[in-house]
Write an enzyme that holds these catalytic residues in place. Sequence first.
Site, PDB file in Angstrom:
ATOM      1  N   LYS A 182      18.001  17.143  -1.450  1.00 39.25           N
ATOM      2  CA  LYS A 182      18.366  18.412  -0.809  1.00 39.25           C
ATOM      3  C   LYS A 182      17.974  19.628  -1.646  1.00 39.25           C
ATOM      4  O   LYS A 182      17.944  20.745  -1.121  1.00 39.25           O
ATOM      5  CB  LYS A 182      19.870  18.454  -0.505  1.00 39.25           C
ATOM      6  CG  LYS A 182      20.798  18.446  -1.691  1.00 39.25           C
ATOM      7  CD  LYS A 182      22.244  18.385  -1.247  1.00 39.25           C
ATOM      8  CE  LYS A 182      23.208  18.343  -2.414  1.00 39.25           C
ATOM      9  NZ  LYS A 182      23.209  19.576  -3.213  1.00 39.25           N
ATOM     10  N   ASP A 183      17.645  19.436  -2.934  1.00 43.34           N
ATOM     11  CA  ASP A 183      17.222  20.549  -3.782  1.00 43.34           C
ATOM     12  C   ASP A 183      15.722  20.811  -3.701  1.00 43.34           C
ATOM     13  O   ASP A 183      15.239  21.809  -4.246  1.00 43.34           O
ATOM     14  CB  ASP A 183      17.582  20.271  -5.254  1.00 43.34           C
ATOM     15  CG  ASP A 183      19.079  20.298  -5.512  1.00 43.34           C
ATOM     16  OD1 ASP A 183      19.802  20.978  -4.751  1.00 43.34           O
ATOM     17  OD2 ASP A 183      19.526  19.638  -6.467  1.00 43.34           O
ATOM     18  N   ARG A 226      25.236  27.062   4.267  1.00 39.88           N
ATOM     19  CA  ARG A 226      25.240  26.109   5.385  1.00 39.88           C
ATOM     20  C   ARG A 226      26.656  25.626   5.692  1.00 39.88           C
ATOM     21  O   ARG A 226      27.094  25.633   6.849  1.00 39.88           O
ATOM     22  CB  ARG A 226      24.344  24.907   5.019  1.00 39.88           C
ATOM     23  CG  ARG A 226      24.422  23.734   6.000  1.00 39.88           C
ATOM     24  CD  ARG A 226      23.661  22.535   5.458  1.00 39.88           C
ATOM     25  NE  ARG A 226      24.184  22.071   4.187  1.00 39.88           N
ATOM     26  CZ  ARG A 226      25.232  21.248   4.049  1.00 39.88           C
ATOM     27  NH1 ARG A 226      25.866  20.809   5.118  1.00 39.88           N
ATOM     28  NH2 ARG A 226      25.643  20.870   2.855  1.00 39.88           N
ATOM     29  N   ARG A 227      27.383  25.239   4.657  1.00 40.05           N
ATOM     30  CA  ARG A 227      28.764  24.785   4.857  1.00 40.05           C
ATOM     31  C   ARG A 227      29.652  25.935   5.303  1.00 40.05           C
ATOM     32  O   ARG A 227      30.473  25.787   6.205  1.00 40.05           O
ATOM     33  CB  ARG A 227      29.304  24.161   3.564  1.00 40.05           C
ATOM     34  CG  ARG A 227      28.635  22.848   3.182  1.00 40.05           C
ATOM     35  CD  ARG A 227      29.084  22.382   1.813  1.00 40.05           C
ATOM     36  NE  ARG A 227      28.427  21.139   1.432  1.00 40.05           N
ATOM     37  CZ  ARG A 227      28.073  20.842   0.182  1.00 40.05           C
ATOM     38  NH1 ARG A 227      28.303  21.709  -0.796  1.00 40.05           N
ATOM     39  NH2 ARG A 227      27.479  19.696  -0.094  1.00 40.05           N
ATOM     40  N   ARG A 287      33.406  22.094 -10.296  1.00 38.28           N
ATOM     41  CA  ARG A 287      33.905  22.521  -8.991  1.00 38.28           C
ATOM     42  C   ARG A 287      35.205  21.807  -8.628  1.00 38.28           C
ATOM     43  O   ARG A 287      36.096  22.396  -8.023  1.00 38.28           O
ATOM     44  CB  ARG A 287      32.830  22.303  -7.920  1.00 38.28           C
ATOM     45  CG  ARG A 287      31.735  23.362  -7.968  1.00 38.28           C
ATOM     46  CD  ARG A 287      30.706  23.179  -6.892  1.00 38.28           C
ATOM     47  NE  ARG A 287      29.678  22.230  -7.301  1.00 38.28           N
ATOM     48  CZ  ARG A 287      28.766  21.727  -6.486  1.00 38.28           C
ATOM     49  NH1 ARG A 287      28.774  22.044  -5.209  1.00 38.28           N
ATOM     50  NH2 ARG A 287      27.849  20.894  -6.934  1.00 38.28           N
ATOM     51  N   CYS A 337      16.780  26.480   0.553  1.00 39.15           N
ATOM     52  CA  CYS A 337      18.017  25.708   0.417  1.00 39.15           C
ATOM     53  C   CYS A 337      19.248  26.515   0.839  1.00 39.15           C
ATOM     54  O   CYS A 337      20.214  25.958   1.332  1.00 39.15           O
ATOM     55  CB  CYS A 337      18.186  25.256  -1.037  1.00 39.15           C
ATOM     56  SG  CYS A 337      16.945  24.074  -1.585  1.00 39.15           S
ATOM     57  N   ARG A 375      30.588  27.783  -7.678  1.00 36.05           N
ATOM     58  CA  ARG A 375      29.405  27.369  -8.417  1.00 36.05           C
ATOM     59  C   ARG A 375      29.794  26.413  -9.531  1.00 36.05           C
ATOM     60  O   ARG A 375      30.945  26.278  -9.888  1.00 36.05           O
ATOM     61  CB  ARG A 375      28.702  28.592  -9.026  1.00 36.05           C
ATOM     62  CG  ARG A 375      28.016  29.509  -8.040  1.00 36.05           C
ATOM     63  CD  ARG A 375      26.823  28.889  -7.347  1.00 36.05           C
ATOM     64  NE  ARG A 375      25.945  28.151  -8.251  1.00 36.05           N
ATOM     65  CZ  ARG A 375      25.029  28.692  -9.052  1.00 36.05           C
ATOM     66  NH1 ARG A 375      24.860  29.990  -9.052  1.00 36.05           N
ATOM     67  NH2 ARG A 375      24.295  27.947  -9.842  1.00 36.05           N
TER      68      ARG A 375
END
Length: 309
Positions: A82-83, A130-131, A154, A241, A148
């Site tokens: 995904k990166d 996105r989330r 996190r 992204c 972050r």
Amino acid sequence: MKEKLVIGTRGSKLALWQAHYIADCLRSRYAGLEVSLQRVVTTGDKILDVPLARIGGKGLFTKELETSMLAGEIDLAVHSMKDMPTELPEGLILAAVTERTDAGDALISPQYKSVEALPPGARVGTSSLRRKAQLLHYRPDLIISDLRGNLDTRLNKLETEQLDAIVLAVAGLKRLGWQDRITQILPTRLCLPAVGQGALAIETRSGDHTVRVMLEFLDDAKTRAAVTAERAFLREVEGGCQVPVGVYGTVEQQAVRVEAVILTVDGTTAVRDSICGDERQAAALGQALAKRMLDAGGREIMAGLAGVS
């Protein structure tokens, strides 16, 4: 076959797990192969006090690794799929896409059992537009806080910043043995994943034929087809992204199905659609779906994202 390989990796706990996993796979496949890891600090690792969307640009977690590879300092790099930007630098190739584990997102909350159970005005932490957009589309009352840092950082912020919940990728939590922290795996109707989420990308030099051949056994055909469709979709909408785009491809019996959503950052407007067809046409399917959704209102949404922070 080469006798020694150097794998480039970021230094986070999750990145190191992923790199060690690939290193172990290579050692098991090739007896006597010496594999070492080289840590590389990326731009995304250096800037931890600014939301990713505000940093801008693509390849925040890959560029420095790619520079090292092109310089011959490392032989391959292991990334979270995904990166990966949809376009790779000249001279590099995506040699393998590993079998996808869990593509979804997880809600983690010490008190509430689901997104539905969160009280009005609950504070939810995530570093992903996105989330954020999908959560607000479903629950406009939520207060989304930027989150972050590495995965363990996190998780700690859930308590130190007095959040009601945070949202993280299921795959990362499971890889580090933290699946017991998962409160709810978010259904795709609520939150579609990021492109390639749950899979690992193995990148190497396109001209290094020996290494490319050595990595072929790591490539999973079904996952590659699904991710190819997802990346073609993202390339067509020209999103990096950090844009409110979710897309998820699955493959069954030589057919790939792709479902996607394009949203405004505040979640008030969303365009959602899906497409299904022959997995051999994965890229064309992803592109066709993107064009259809852009024509259905997605183009106006993407145009309005300029300057979003």
